[in-house]
Scaffold this active site. Sequence first.
Site, PDB file in Angstrom:
ATOM      1  N   ASP A 206      -0.120  -7.464   1.824  1.00 19.89           N
ATOM      2  CA  ASP A 206       0.384  -6.092   1.764  1.00 19.89           C
ATOM      3  C   ASP A 206       1.915  -6.115   1.784  1.00 19.89           C
ATOM      4  OD1 ASP A 206       0.506  -3.356   1.796  1.00 19.89           O
ATOM      5  OD2 ASP A 206      -0.123  -3.138   3.891  1.00 19.89           O
TER       6      ASP A 206
ATOM      7  N   SER B 132       4.099   2.896   7.964  1.00 14.18           N
ATOM      8  CA  SER B 132       3.826   1.800   7.036  1.00 14.18           C
ATOM      9  C   SER B 132       5.025   1.427   6.192  1.00 14.18           C
ATOM     10  CB  SER B 132       2.714   2.176   6.080  1.00 14.18           C
ATOM     11  OG  SER B 132       1.497   1.965   6.705  1.00 14.18           O
TER      12      SER B 132
ATOM     13  N   HIS C  55       0.825  -1.225   0.000  1.00 15.75           N
ATOM     14  CA  HIS C  55       0.000   0.000   0.000  1.00 15.75           C
ATOM     15  C   HIS C  55       0.854   1.269   0.000  1.00 15.75           C
ATOM     16  CE1 HIS C  55       0.227   0.220   4.541  1.00 15.75           C
ATOM     17  NE2 HIS C  55       0.138   1.493   4.286  1.00 15.75           N
TER      18      HIS C  55
HETATM   19  N1  ARG Z   1      -1.435   2.125   7.147  1.00 17.43           N
HETATM   20  C1  ARG Z   1      -0.635   2.980   7.958  1.00 17.43           C
HETATM   21  C2  ARG Z   1       0.372   3.737   7.113  1.00 17.43           C
HETATM   22  O1  ARG Z   1       0.188   3.831   5.946  1.00 17.43           O
HETATM   23  C3  ARG Z   1       0.015   2.228   9.076  1.00 17.43           C
HETATM   24  C4  ARG Z   1      -0.931   2.041  10.165  1.00 17.43           C
HETATM   25  C5  ARG Z   1      -0.405   1.249  11.278  1.00 17.43           C
HETATM   26  N2  ARG Z   1      -1.409   1.378  12.277  1.00 17.43           N
HETATM   27  C6  ARG Z   1      -1.326   0.837  13.465  1.00 17.43           C
HETATM   28  N3  ARG Z   1      -2.273   1.070  14.331  1.00 17.43           N
HETATM   29  N4  ARG Z   1      -0.340   0.043  13.795  1.00 17.43           N
HETATM   30  O2  ARG Z   1       1.273   4.352   7.605  1.00 17.43           O
END
Ligand code: ARG
Length: 552
Positions: free
Chosen positions: A397, A494, A350
């Site tokens: 992912d 992420s 992502h």
């Molecule tokens: N999808 C998020 C990003 O793009 C990461 C989220 C991680 N969230 C968590 N509660 N550990 O950075």
Amino acid sequence: MYTRLSCSKVFCPPWRRCISGQCVCKMPYKCPRQDKQACTLDGSHYYSMCQAKAISCRSSEPVFSHFSSACGAEEKVEVHLRKSKKHNVVMIKTAKGTMPVCGNGWNMASANVVCRNPQKEPRGAETATTIKHSQIDKASDWPEECMSVRCTGSELSLAECTIYNPQPITESTDVAVVKCYNPKGECKKFLCTNGKCINQGKACNGIDDCGDYSDEMCCQRCNGAFHCKSDVCIPLDAVRDGVRDCLGGEDELDENPKPVEIKPSDLFSDPMSEIRAIRSSTESQLQCGVPNMEYEFKQNATLRQRTKRLVGGEEALPTQIQWQVAIQDEGSIHCGGAYLGGCWVLTAAHCVRPKPKSYRIKFSLWKKHQMLSTTDSIPVKNIIIHHEYNAQTYANDIALVQLEPLNLSDKCMKDNPAVRAVCVPWSTQQFQPNDTCTISGWGRDRAGMSAGILKWANVTIISDCKNYYKDRFLPGMECAGDLEGKVDSCQGDSGGPLVCKDASGVSYVWGIVSWGEKCGEPNNPGVYTKVAHYFDWIRFHTGWAAVTKYNQ
Ligand code: ARG
């Protein structure tokens, strides 16, 4: 059921490689060359024991007799059983003559090998015992010496085992006796993967009673044997023997007691030394998981400020997390990644689109908007997103970023003392729930502020994450954090690594920051892509040598 060929639990022997969790026979040409040639039953010469074993692995026929630097002249080793009253005394014929196998060191592993060949009972032995030499009916030509053997249990014939030089027999000497397995009716006891039926009490004792090792693979504790973290029991003589048997190498740690060493002069043939040599030569080819200590924390330590920002994190020192990279997308940084070595970076699907030109990968970055002297920024050649990535569910992912090679070179980066690769885990059993691992990134803190300085935090691996996320938790995901919500990754982290260290101090990228319900919420731990689940996918794209030094 697991067996000795389940490479998510144990290592493959050097003549096999691990594919989808099974040790399969290697192509003989994949074996490294060794100084010692292999002596073979058919008289042909192979360039190494690995090659000879890779050939016999495919045919299931033993091809080599034993090892010697001067191949050819030596006679082949043969084994037969000699009846004495109700006992089968194990007899071995070598260049030193025909004599019984000594009771000293005689065990199930060796007995299994004897029964598989020449008796052709694939399940091996029922029992491995000894009797006093004085109890044998002896003919006048009965030898006055015996030879000890030690097998690991996977050999196709006794000739492939470690064999010791003859020892004189006295009236009190024990000699080896075997009873081969004889199946009888339905199994109400422990059923081995190969169908052999053994007493419950024989499981988890470090002895390969099954013959395929299936009785030693799922043991919460071991009886008179060494317990590996992956719940495998290994015999005490495999501890500190110079070959790693537990996935995390815990059997080879200095703190373990060393077995009594055998003087090399006592050895008649020693395949273990060959195995050690092949293992250490392949295992030294890949460097990963160990930071450059020379460089680590060299910078002014007063830079350290213990501001507890991000969700429970702490600021890193410059060059502390040497495999952390930042993914710069059209000039700005929203994601992290992990350097795997060579030209490869691992991140979340992502985080990237299939547009290599939009990206640069920043190595040895500390402050998001300021370079260190070691910071390097590298263009991207290719982006490989998992073909089953689903942006709605976050399934699969995971993505690989291939760096652009330097001009006229196959390398992608100038040597950088502040950059090191992290290892790729090949087995989903290498780390377990409740293990403590480390996350890092430039993501947001609880107040939603993005970090200017790279931060890190310790998290624990959480089991049964379906309890918290129900159907949103899919295969290939792993939860980590704490259930109170004190530490977590967050937006901007992420693609960054969740790194776990094994018993021998080597770090693995166990997870990739993927998603979570808000950040740092009680009972909503962070969800990570479980990298080991994708080992075969990673290896397929990067090639074997780039990602693994084991089982290859
Ligand atoms: N999808 C998020 C990003 O793009 C990461 C989220 C991680 N969230 C968590 N509660 N550990 O950075």
